[in-house]
Design an enzyme around this catalytic site. Structure first.
Site, short mmCIF file in Angstrom:
data_model
loop_
_atom_site.label_atom_id
_atom_site.label_comp_id
_atom_site.label_asym_id
_atom_site.label_seq_id
_atom_site.Cartn_x
_atom_site.Cartn_y
_atom_site.Cartn_z
N ARG A 89 33.00 -34.27 18.08
CA ARG A 89 31.87 -34.98 17.48
C ARG A 89 31.19 -35.92 18.46
O ARG A 89 30.03 -36.28 18.31
CB ARG A 89 32.36 -35.73 16.22
CG ARG A 89 31.31 -36.57 15.58
CD ARG A 89 31.62 -36.97 14.14
NE ARG A 89 32.99 -37.31 13.81
CZ ARG A 89 33.62 -38.44 14.16
NH1 ARG A 89 33.01 -39.34 14.92
NH2 ARG A 89 34.86 -38.66 13.80
N LYS A 97 11.38 -26.53 14.08
CA LYS A 97 10.03 -25.93 14.19
C LYS A 97 9.86 -25.32 15.60
O LYS A 97 10.44 -24.31 15.89
CB LYS A 97 8.96 -26.98 13.89
CG LYS A 97 9.28 -27.92 12.72
CD LYS A 97 9.45 -27.22 11.40
CE LYS A 97 9.77 -28.23 10.31
NZ LYS A 97 10.27 -27.66 9.09
N ASP A 115 7.36 -39.45 14.18
CA ASP A 115 7.71 -38.05 13.97
C ASP A 115 6.69 -37.24 14.77
O ASP A 115 5.52 -37.15 14.40
CB ASP A 115 7.65 -37.72 12.46
CG ASP A 115 8.07 -36.29 12.15
OD1 ASP A 115 7.94 -35.42 13.04
OD2 ASP A 115 8.49 -36.03 11.01
N TYR A 143 5.67 -36.80 6.25
CA TYR A 143 6.41 -35.71 5.60
C TYR A 143 7.03 -36.25 4.31
O TYR A 143 7.75 -37.25 4.33
CB TYR A 143 7.47 -35.22 6.58
CG TYR A 143 8.40 -34.16 6.09
CD1 TYR A 143 7.91 -32.95 5.65
CD2 TYR A 143 9.77 -34.37 6.11
CE1 TYR A 143 8.79 -31.96 5.22
CE2 TYR A 143 10.65 -33.39 5.68
CZ TYR A 143 10.14 -32.18 5.23
OH TYR A 143 11.01 -31.20 4.81
C1 LIG Z 1 6.65 -33.28 10.11
C2 LIG Z 1 8.02 -32.87 9.65
N1 LIG Z 1 9.05 -33.67 9.95
C3 LIG Z 1 10.30 -33.35 9.55
C4 LIG Z 1 10.57 -32.20 8.87
C5 LIG Z 1 11.97 -31.91 8.43
O1 LIG Z 1 12.56 -30.93 9.19
P1 LIG Z 1 13.80 -30.06 8.63
O2 LIG Z 1 13.21 -29.03 7.72
O3 LIG Z 1 14.45 -29.50 9.84
O4 LIG Z 1 14.70 -31.00 7.89
C6 LIG Z 1 9.52 -31.33 8.56
C7 LIG Z 1 9.80 -30.06 7.82
O5 LIG Z 1 8.90 -29.38 7.35
C8 LIG Z 1 8.21 -31.68 8.95
O6 LIG Z 1 7.16 -30.90 8.63
#
Ligand SMILES: Cc1ncc(COP(=O)(O)O)c(C=O)c1O
Length: 390
Positions: A59, A209, A184, A112
C-alpha cells in the site's frame, strides 16, 4: 541513465514517452512490470529494526506505483503525486486534504456533480460549509471569502456547460487570503494545461478519461506543489487508499499515446463543433476553443489545446424528437464517462446548481472519439433526420 533524465528541454510528447520509465532497472524491458504484492521481505533483522528498505508494504509504494507518480510529477511539474482508485476518489481526497471542521469552502457551480454531492453531504456532516460560485466570477471571488475560507475548488472548463475560469486571478486572491486552490484538470490533461504553473496547489486528474484512454480503467491522480504535498501525502496514507497495479499499468500504457490521441480529439472535436454550429437545429455549441464561446479568450491565453468533450444545446424540440436524435446517431454511443477512443453522447440538465440555468432547449454532452470526422457528422445528420421525422 533513466529514460526520464535531462527532461527540461524536451517536448511534451517526449515527456509522455519517457517519463517514469527505467528500463535499466527492469532488465531492459521497456515497460515497468506490474508488481502485485502486499508483503515485502527485509533481508536482515538489522534492516527490519532500522526500517532499511526501499518499499516496506504494497500500500505504501512499489515500482509500478512509482512509475506513474514519477511520470505525473514530471508532466504536472509537481512535488508529489498520489494515485487513487477513481477520479471521484481523487476529488474527495484532495478536498479532505484541504479542509476540516469549521472551515469554509468555495466551489465552482459547474463542478462534476458528484463532487458537489460530497460537499453537500459528507463534508457538511464533518462541519465544512460550502458556497458555490459563478464559474465566470474571476477576481470577483474576493467578495466571497470569509476569515475561515480554506480552499477554492475550480474545474475549468466546467462540467457540461464548459465555462472557463480565470485560474490565475482566482489563485492570486486565494493565496493572499491563505486558502489552497484545487483544480479538476481532467478535460485538458497536463498536456494542454498545467494548473500548478497557473496558481493551483493541487491538480486532479480522473485518469479514467484521457490518461487511460480506452474506457477500460477507473483511476485518479492528485499532484501537489511543495506547499500542499505533505498534507496530501498524509491524507492519502491515512485513508488507506490503494489502486490495483494492473490499472496503474494500463494508465501508464495509455499515457504513452495520450499526445497523439489528444491531438486527434482536439482536431475532430473542433471540426464536429463547427459543423454543429452551422446546423439549423442547434441553438448553441459550448466549446471554449470556438471563437464564439464566451470563455475563448481565457482558453486561448492559458491552454495549449482542447480535448474532445463539449456540449450542444438544440432549439426546443419534443421529447420524441430528442429520443429519435439519440437513437438515430449510432456512432455516438449513449453512456457515461468520456476520454476513450469512442464517441459518446448523453443528455444533461443543470438542475441542482446554484446559478439559474441558461438552457432553453435540450442539451447534450458529446465526446468526439477517434473515428473519422466525416462519419461522425454523417451520423449526427442521420440523427437530425430521425428527429425531424419524429
Ligand atoms: C470532470 C470529472 N472529474 C471527475 C470525474 C470522476 O472520475 P471517475 O469516473 O473516474 O470517478 C469525472 C467523471 O466523469 C469527470 O467528468
Amino acid at each position: 541513465m533513466s529514460a526520464s533524465d535531462n527532461t527540461t528541454k524536451r517536448g511534451p510528447n517526449t515527456h509522455l514517452v519517457s517519463a517514469g520509465r527505467h528500463p535499466d532497472a527492469q532488465h531492459g524491458f521497456i515497460n515497468t512490470p506490474v508488481y502485485h504484492g502486499s508483503t515485502v521481505l527485509y533481508e536482515t533483522a538489522d534492516d527490519l529494526f532500522a526500517n532499511r528498505i526501499k518499499y516496506s508494504y504494497g500500500r505504501r509504494g512499489s515500482p509500478t506505483i512509482d512509475a506513474l507518480t514519477e511520470a505525473m510529477n514530471e508532466l504536472e511539474g509537481a512535488e508529489g503525486t498520489v494515485i487513487l482508485p477513481s477520479g471521484l476518489s481523487a476529488v474527495t481526497t484532495a478536498l479532505l486534504a484541504a479542509v476540516g471542521a469549521g472551515d469554509h469552502l468555495l466551489v465552482a457551480d459547474s463542478v462534476y456533480h458528484p463532487n458537489r454531492h460530497f460537499c453537500d453531504t459528507t463534508l457538511k456532516r464533518f462541519g465544512v460549509e460550502t458556497t458555490y460560485y459563478d464559474p465566470l466570477i474571476g477576481a470577483g471571488i474576493a467578495d466571497l471569502f470569509r476569515p475561515n475560507t480554506k480552499a477554492v475548488f475550480t474545474e475549468s472548463p466546467g462540467s457540461q456547460t464548459f465555462e472557463m475560469q480565470d485560474l490565475p486571478a482566482i489563485a492570486n486572491i486565494a493565496h493572499a487570503k491563505g486558502a489552497l486552490v484545487l483544480m479538476d484538470n481532467t478535460w485538458a490533461t497536463p498536456l494542454f494545461f498545467k494548473p500548478l504553473d497557473y496558481g493551483a496547489d493541487l491538480s486532479i486528474q480522473a485518469g479514467t478519461k484521457y490518461i487511460s484512454g480506452h474506457a477500460d480503467v477507473l483511476i485518479g491522480t492528485i499532484s501537489a506543489n511543495e506547499a500542499a504535498w505533505p498534507r496530501l501525502r498524509d491524507t492519502h496514507g491515512n485513508l488507506g487508499l490503494s489502486t490495483g497495479p494492473d490499472d496503474i499499468f494500463l494508465a501508464l500504457r495509455g499515457l504513452r499515446t495520450m499526445g497523439v490521441r489528444l491531438a486527434r480529439h482536439h482536431q475532430s472535436g473542433l471540426a464536429v463543433a463547427r459543423w454543429l454550429e452551422q446546423r439549423p437545429e442547434v441553438a448553441r455549441v459550448l466549446h471554449p476553443a470556438l471563437e464564439s464561446d464566451p470563455g475563448h479568450a481565457i482558453w486561448k491565453r492559458d491552454f495549449k489545446g482542447a480535448s474532445g468533450l463539449f456540449s450542444v444545446e438544440l432549439k426546443p424540440v419534443s421529447d420524441a424528437g430528442v429520443r429519435a436524435f439519440l437513437d438515430g446517431s449510432v456512432l455516438f454511443g449513449m453512456g457515461y464517462s468520456w476520454g476513450g477512443f469512442e464517441s459518446l453522447i448523453v443528455p444533461f440538465e443543470t438542475r441542482g446548481r446554484s446559478m439559474p440555468s441558461t438552457l432553453e432547449g435540450p442539451a447534450f454532452r458529446l465526446h468526439v472519439g477517434l473515428e473519422d470526422v466525416e462519419d461522425l457528422t454523417a451520423d449526427l445528420e442521420a440523427g437530425f433526420a430521425a428527429m425531424a421525422r419524429a
